[in-house]
Motif scaffolding. Structure first.
Motif, PDB file in Angstrom:
ATOM      1  N   GLY A  85      -1.399   7.789   0.028  1.00  0.00           N
ATOM      2  CA  GLY A  85      -1.295   8.419   1.361  1.00  0.00           C
ATOM      3  C   GLY A  85      -2.327   9.557   1.342  1.00  0.00           C
ATOM      4  O   GLY A  85      -2.874  10.047   2.296  1.00  0.00           O
ATOM      5  N   ALA A  86      -2.849   9.919   0.107  1.00  0.00           N
ATOM      6  CA  ALA A  86      -4.109  10.926  -0.052  1.00  0.00           C
ATOM      7  C   ALA A  86      -5.320  10.225   0.398  1.00  0.00           C
ATOM      8  O   ALA A  86      -6.009  11.059   1.033  1.00  0.00           O
ATOM      9  N   MET A  87      -5.564   9.107   0.038  1.00  0.00           N
ATOM     10  CA  MET A  87      -6.783   8.234   0.409  1.00  0.00           C
ATOM     11  C   MET A  87      -6.781   8.287   1.931  1.00  0.00           C
ATOM     12  O   MET A  87      -7.778   8.320   2.557  1.00  0.00           O
ATOM     13  N   GLN A  88      -5.726   8.035   2.591  1.00  0.00           N
ATOM     14  CA  GLN A  88      -5.766   7.410   3.886  1.00  0.00           C
ATOM     15  C   GLN A  88      -5.930   8.861   4.834  1.00  0.00           C
ATOM     16  O   GLN A  88      -6.477   8.909   5.711  1.00  0.00           O
ATOM     17  N   THR A  89      -5.376   9.874   4.180  1.00  0.00           N
ATOM     18  CA  THR A  89      -5.774  11.165   4.827  1.00  0.00           C
ATOM     19  C   THR A  89      -7.094  11.478   4.828  1.00  0.00           C
ATOM     20  O   THR A  89      -7.628  11.986   5.953  1.00  0.00           O
TER      21      THR A  89
ATOM     22  N   LEU B 198      -8.130   0.882   8.250  1.00  0.00           N
ATOM     23  CA  LEU B 198      -7.443   1.545   7.448  1.00  0.00           C
ATOM     24  C   LEU B 198      -6.816   2.872   7.688  1.00  0.00           C
ATOM     25  O   LEU B 198      -6.062   3.374   7.138  1.00  0.00           O
ATOM     26  N   ALA B 199      -7.509   3.328   8.558  1.00  0.00           N
ATOM     27  CA  ALA B 199      -6.794   4.915   9.064  1.00  0.00           C
ATOM     28  C   ALA B 199      -5.834   4.509  10.155  1.00  0.00           C
ATOM     29  O   ALA B 199      -5.165   5.421  10.373  1.00  0.00           O
ATOM     30  N   SER B 200      -5.413   3.368  10.758  1.00  0.00           N
ATOM     31  CA  SER B 200      -4.445   3.245  11.740  1.00  0.00           C
ATOM     32  C   SER B 200      -3.074   3.170  11.228  1.00  0.00           C
ATOM     33  O   SER B 200      -2.758   3.213   9.940  1.00  0.00           O
ATOM     34  N   PRO B 201      -2.026   3.670  12.155  1.00  0.00           N
ATOM     35  CA  PRO B 201      -0.729   3.902  11.792  1.00  0.00           C
ATOM     36  C   PRO B 201      -0.109   2.483  10.941  1.00  0.00           C
ATOM     37  O   PRO B 201       0.714   2.859  10.223  1.00  0.00           O
ATOM     38  N   ALA B 202      -0.750   1.366  11.349  1.00  0.00           N
ATOM     39  CA  ALA B 202      -0.131   0.175  10.672  1.00  0.00           C
ATOM     40  C   ALA B 202      -0.560   0.162   9.155  1.00  0.00           C
ATOM     41  O   ALA B 202       0.185  -0.600   8.349  1.00  0.00           O
ATOM     42  N   ALA B 203      -1.313   0.902   8.638  1.00  0.00           N
ATOM     43  CA  ALA B 203      -1.690   0.761   7.078  1.00  0.00           C
ATOM     44  C   ALA B 203      -1.167   2.025   6.606  1.00  0.00           C
ATOM     45  O   ALA B 203      -1.202   2.428   5.389  1.00  0.00           O
ATOM     46  N   THR B 204      -0.293   2.920   7.121  1.00  0.00           N
ATOM     47  CA  THR B 204       0.205   4.086   6.647  1.00  0.00           C
ATOM     48  C   THR B 204       1.321   3.771   5.389  1.00  0.00           C
ATOM     49  O   THR B 204       1.221   4.370   4.617  1.00  0.00           O
ATOM     50  N   LEU B 205       2.102   2.663   5.584  1.00  0.00           N
ATOM     51  CA  LEU B 205       2.967   2.608   4.329  1.00  0.00           C
ATOM     52  C   LEU B 205       2.601   1.523   3.565  1.00  0.00           C
ATOM     53  O   LEU B 205       3.426   1.116   2.648  1.00  0.00           O
ATOM     54  N   LEU B 206       1.098   1.131   3.373  1.00  0.00           N
ATOM     55  CA  LEU B 206       0.800   0.551   2.241  1.00  0.00           C
ATOM     56  C   LEU B 206       0.851   1.350   0.816  1.00  0.00           C
ATOM     57  O   LEU B 206       0.704   2.726   0.827  1.00  0.00           O
TER      58      LEU B 206
ATOM     59  N   CYS C  73       2.245  -9.639  -1.254  1.00  0.00           N
ATOM     60  CA  CYS C  73       1.477 -10.983  -1.105  1.00  0.00           C
ATOM     61  C   CYS C  73       2.262 -11.872  -0.162  1.00  0.00           C
ATOM     62  O   CYS C  73       1.600 -12.349   0.650  1.00  0.00           O
ATOM     63  N   MET C  74       3.408 -12.395  -0.786  1.00  0.00           N
ATOM     64  CA  MET C  74       4.185 -13.356  -0.139  1.00  0.00           C
ATOM     65  C   MET C  74       4.500 -13.035   1.205  1.00  0.00           C
ATOM     66  O   MET C  74       5.186 -14.038   2.073  1.00  0.00           O
ATOM     67  N   SER C  75       4.843 -11.677   1.599  1.00  0.00           N
ATOM     68  CA  SER C  75       5.126 -11.382   2.830  1.00  0.00           C
ATOM     69  C   SER C  75       4.129 -10.760   3.771  1.00  0.00           C
ATOM     70  O   SER C  75       4.369 -10.011   4.728  1.00  0.00           O
ATOM     71  N   LYS C  76       2.722 -10.932   3.446  1.00  0.00           N
ATOM     72  CA  LYS C  76       1.717 -10.401   4.074  1.00  0.00           C
ATOM     73  C   LYS C  76       1.571 -10.623   5.611  1.00  0.00           C
ATOM     74  O   LYS C  76       1.103  -9.654   6.336  1.00  0.00           O
ATOM     75  N   THR C  77       2.032 -11.597   5.889  1.00  0.00           N
ATOM     76  CA  THR C  77       1.863 -11.986   7.659  1.00  0.00           C
ATOM     77  C   THR C  77       2.717 -10.804   8.165  1.00  0.00           C
ATOM     78  O   THR C  77       2.419 -10.464   9.537  1.00  0.00           O
ATOM     79  N   ARG C  78       3.895 -10.175   7.939  1.00  0.00           N
ATOM     80  CA  ARG C  78       4.623  -9.563   8.578  1.00  0.00           C
ATOM     81  C   ARG C  78       3.967  -8.217   8.914  1.00  0.00           C
ATOM     82  O   ARG C  78       4.282  -7.503   9.908  1.00  0.00           O
ATOM     83  N   HIS C  79       2.845  -7.827   8.292  1.00  0.00           N
ATOM     84  CA  HIS C  79       2.499  -6.255   8.323  1.00  0.00           C
ATOM     85  C   HIS C  79       1.227  -6.287   9.251  1.00  0.00           C
ATOM     86  O   HIS C  79       0.714  -5.071   9.377  1.00  0.00           O
TER      87      HIS C  79
END
Length: 240
Positions: A70-74, A161-169, A222-228
């Motif tokens: 979260g800090a990194m994406q900020t 990596l700044a996109s909303p889709a990466a927020t919950l990583l 890793c095993m569910s990566k296509t969902r993200h």
């Protein structure tokens, strides 16, 4: 020779209770004269922000504790908003040597890779080696140093990596690498020396219990990566 005036570079440094080390790291980076420094204070309980500011960094203080990613994406979003072309992420605890910044940035700025990872496999413990071995097999990634936070990103990688889709990583190593790989970003490892932390210890590999939790979490990712990645188009850009 990297010319800062021509290529806007920002070093993003997430920090949580790193008062003892962050000032020295910031001064080391600024002494290279190739990058600005942003310290993202992840709601520290000590004087991390003050120490970073005194050393010459820009400081962004988070109102709540977001964790490392979260800090990194900020910081990545700050870089895009302020027109930086390249970002280097590095730890505030003194592991990563500022003198190696030009070496890490060189392949990205030369267009040979979208992402460069500062790799130092000699530093790692038995627990970390085991985790890497398992996760490489699960993910199919060929990256040797999966947990290095010392990385250089170009504009393409920043936008992803700044996109909303990466927020919950969560753990910024596996989640980031899987996302970048899916979106066609090239990743290159650069051998760099690292030193012992000036302050604190690894929060992920401190105990075998932490290692097992990390493996469970990252293995599931890793095993569910296509969902993200369903919100991205084939050209690697986020589609809301």
């Amino acid at each position: 020779m990297i010319e800062h005036r021509c290529e806007k570079v920002l070093v993003v440094m997430p920090a949580h209770n790193e008062e003892a080390a962050v000032g020295a790291v910031v001064r080391g980076v600024l002494a290279q004269k190739i990058a600005d420094v942003l310290v993202v204070d992840d709601k520290s309980h000590d004087a991390t922000a003050e120490a970073a500011r005194r050393a010459g960094a820009r400081v962004f203080r988070l109102p709540i504790h977001l964790g490392a990613w979260g800090a990194m994406q900020t910081g990545l979003r700050y870089a895009l908003r302020h027109g930086y072309r390249y970002v280097v992420t590095m730890d505030a605890d003194g592991q990563h040597l500022p003198s190696t910044l030009p070496h890490l940035l060189s392949p990205v700025m030369a267009g040979r890779a979208d992402v460069a990872v500062g790799s130092c496999v000699e530093r790692v413990s038995q627990a970390r080696r085991l985790a890497w071995r398992v996760l490489r097999r699960l993910s199919g990634l060929g990256i040797e140093d999966l947990t290095s936070g010392f990385r250089a990103y170009n504009q393409k990688a920043l936008e992803i990596l700044a996109s909303p889709a990466a927020t919950l990583l969560d753990y910024q190593d596996m989640g980031v690498f899987l996302l970048l790989s899916k979106m066609g970003c090239s990743v290159l490892e650069v051998d760099v020396p690292m030193q012992t932390r000036l302050n604190g210890h690894s929060r992920i590999f401190n105990t075998w219990g932490c290692v097992l939790w990390y493996l469970l979490y990252s293995g599931t990712l890793c095993m569910s990566k296509t969902r993200h990645f369903s919100l991205f188009t084939s050209n690697g850009r986020y589609t809301p």
